[in-house]
Each structure stands twice: as structure tokens, then as C-alpha cells.
Design a protein around this motif. Sequence first.
Motif, PDB file in Angstrom:
ATOM      1  N   PRO A   7       0.826  -1.225   0.000  1.00  0.00           N
ATOM      2  CA  PRO A   7       0.000   0.000   0.000  1.00  0.00           C
ATOM      3  C   PRO A   7       0.852   1.263   0.000  1.00  0.00           C
ATOM      4  O   PRO A   7       2.013   1.254   0.417  1.00  0.00           O
ATOM      5  N   ASN A   8       0.250   2.336  -0.478  1.00  0.00           N
ATOM      6  CA  ASN A   8       0.947   3.622  -0.515  1.00  0.00           C
ATOM      7  C   ASN A   8       1.250   4.144   0.881  1.00  0.00           C
ATOM      8  O   ASN A   8       2.266   4.797   1.103  1.00  0.00           O
ATOM      9  N   LEU A  56      -6.585  10.377   1.730  1.00  0.00           N
ATOM     10  CA  LEU A  56      -6.916   9.218   0.892  1.00  0.00           C
ATOM     11  C   LEU A  56      -7.361   9.636  -0.508  1.00  0.00           C
ATOM     12  O   LEU A  56      -7.083   8.941  -1.492  1.00  0.00           O
ATOM     13  N   ASP A  57      -8.083  10.743  -0.581  1.00  0.00           N
ATOM     14  CA  ASP A  57      -8.486  11.307  -1.870  1.00  0.00           C
ATOM     15  C   ASP A  57      -9.128  10.252  -2.784  1.00  0.00           C
ATOM     16  O   ASP A  57      -8.815  10.166  -3.976  1.00  0.00           O
ATOM     17  N   GLU A  59      -8.795   6.982  -2.806  1.00  0.00           N
ATOM     18  CA  GLU A  59      -8.083   5.719  -3.005  1.00  0.00           C
ATOM     19  C   GLU A  59      -8.697   4.623  -2.131  1.00  0.00           C
ATOM     20  O   GLU A  59      -9.317   4.897  -1.102  1.00  0.00           O
ATOM     21  N   SER A  60      -8.502   3.371  -2.544  1.00  0.00           N
ATOM     22  CA  SER A  60      -9.054   2.243  -1.798  1.00  0.00           C
ATOM     23  C   SER A  60      -8.374   2.114  -0.446  1.00  0.00           C
ATOM     24  O   SER A  60      -7.214   2.501  -0.255  1.00  0.00           O
ATOM     25  N   PRO A 154      -5.617  -3.172  -1.266  1.00  0.00           N
ATOM     26  CA  PRO A 154      -5.952  -1.748  -1.210  1.00  0.00           C
ATOM     27  C   PRO A 154      -4.712  -0.876  -1.232  1.00  0.00           C
ATOM     28  O   PRO A 154      -3.615  -1.300  -0.850  1.00  0.00           O
ATOM     29  N   ARG A 155      -4.891   0.353  -1.680  1.00  0.00           N
ATOM     30  CA  ARG A 155      -3.781   1.301  -1.761  1.00  0.00           C
ATOM     31  C   ARG A 155      -3.443   1.912  -0.412  1.00  0.00           C
ATOM     32  O   ARG A 155      -2.391   2.549  -0.259  1.00  0.00           O
ATOM     33  N   ASN A 156      -4.314   1.723   0.570  1.00  0.00           N
ATOM     34  CA  ASN A 156      -4.096   2.290   1.897  1.00  0.00           C
ATOM     35  C   ASN A 156      -4.584   1.308   2.951  1.00  0.00           C
ATOM     36  O   ASN A 156      -5.559   0.582   2.737  1.00  0.00           O
TER      37      ASN A 156
END
Length: 227
Positions: A7-8, A56-57, A59-60, A154-156
Motif C-alpha cells: 500500500p501507498n 486518501l483522496d 483511493e481504496s 488496497p492502496r491504503n
Amino acid sequence: MSLEHRPNRIILVRHGESEGNVDDTVYERVPDHRIGLTTKGFEQARQTGAAIREVLDGESVEVYVSPYLRTRQTLETLGLPVAERDVRVEPRLREQDWANFQDPADIAEQRQLRDRYGHFFYRFAEGESGSDVYDRVSTFLESMHRNFETPAAPRNVVVVTHGLTMRLFCMRWFHWSVDYFESLDNPENAQPVVLLRQKDFRYKLEAPFTQWNPDVVPTERERSSWL
């Protein structure tokens, strides 16, 4: 594991102010896991949630939460854009166990003993030591890493837990020493701690923990864990 699936960011969030944070006699009559947030705690969680949603804007996101009432209330109040299937209630993220209903005088004495003995190794009578929490956080990290292995990961990741558990999470992740761990303050109530993925797919803390004991000088490894 493919590194690009990491994740980011991993966002750790301490629960908002709880009834136990303002009145420690509540532990005499209410089980620790049933202690809820104060009005201030709910407001702290709302403000933190707004800040996290902005980051988060769209993002998943996947969420792990301690089963305690105050952490679940914090998560609900954060208002994150997450489906129920993407929320995992994770007992390994619970607060350090101090054992059943508590006698404030006894706990005060044990806290003094803990300060002399060391927060990581001292075990509360019939409860846990910091090292016990470290061990269960370690097994949780193994499970979390397995969930990063698919392209649909997920990205987060948001982890809603407790102050000591957050410090131990980072101690395990970044391989901090016991001395450095014990020199750090817990985050404030509802304070997020953000681990950001770097170009080499490793993570760094967006900001270091504050130190109550500046006599402990971080090693090069420990200094390299934050931006």
C-alpha cells in the motif's frame, strides 16, 4: 510478494479520548474492553477522520481495528469510505492487558514498579508485559503482509488501535531497540501516525514519535525510520 502491491501508506490511529483517560476509577467497575469515548473523544475522531479522508483522496482502503469499544467507536466516527467487508476486527491489536477489574491503588503501585523495571519487560500481575504485546503485534504483521499479495490489495491501510500498541507496531516494523522504544511518548488521542511507502518500496514515518527521554540517542537505523 510483489513489492508494487504494497500500500501507498499505512495509517495508525490511536482511539479518541476515552472515559478511562479522564477518570481512572472507571476501571474498577467497567471492563477495559467496554470503556467508550467521551464527547471530546468523538469530536477528536471526527476531526481526524476528515484529515484522513482528504489524504486518501478516493483511493481504496482496508481497515484493521482493535475489538475494544473505544476503538470501534473511533473507527465509526472517522467516517472512512470503506465497505464492511474491508474492515477486520483484530483481537491482536487490543490494549495491553492489565487484568480484569482494576484497583487504582494497586495499578498506581505497579506503574511505579514498571517505571523502575522498564515498560517493555515489566508484566502486570495477571496481565501482560510490553514484550507480550510485541509478540502478538508481530503475528498480526505477518497476517497483514499476506493480505498485500494480490493485485487487488488496497492502496491504503488504516489500523485503529491503542497508543502502546502503535509504538510496538513501529518498533517491530522498523526494528527499534528496547531503549529507544521506552524513550518515546504515546501518540495523543486520535492522533494518526503515517508510514509512507518510498520509491524503494520501504516505509518511513511521516514524522518521528516525540521522546520523553532525550538522553536516549537514536541509532542510525532508528533515525532512518522517519523522513
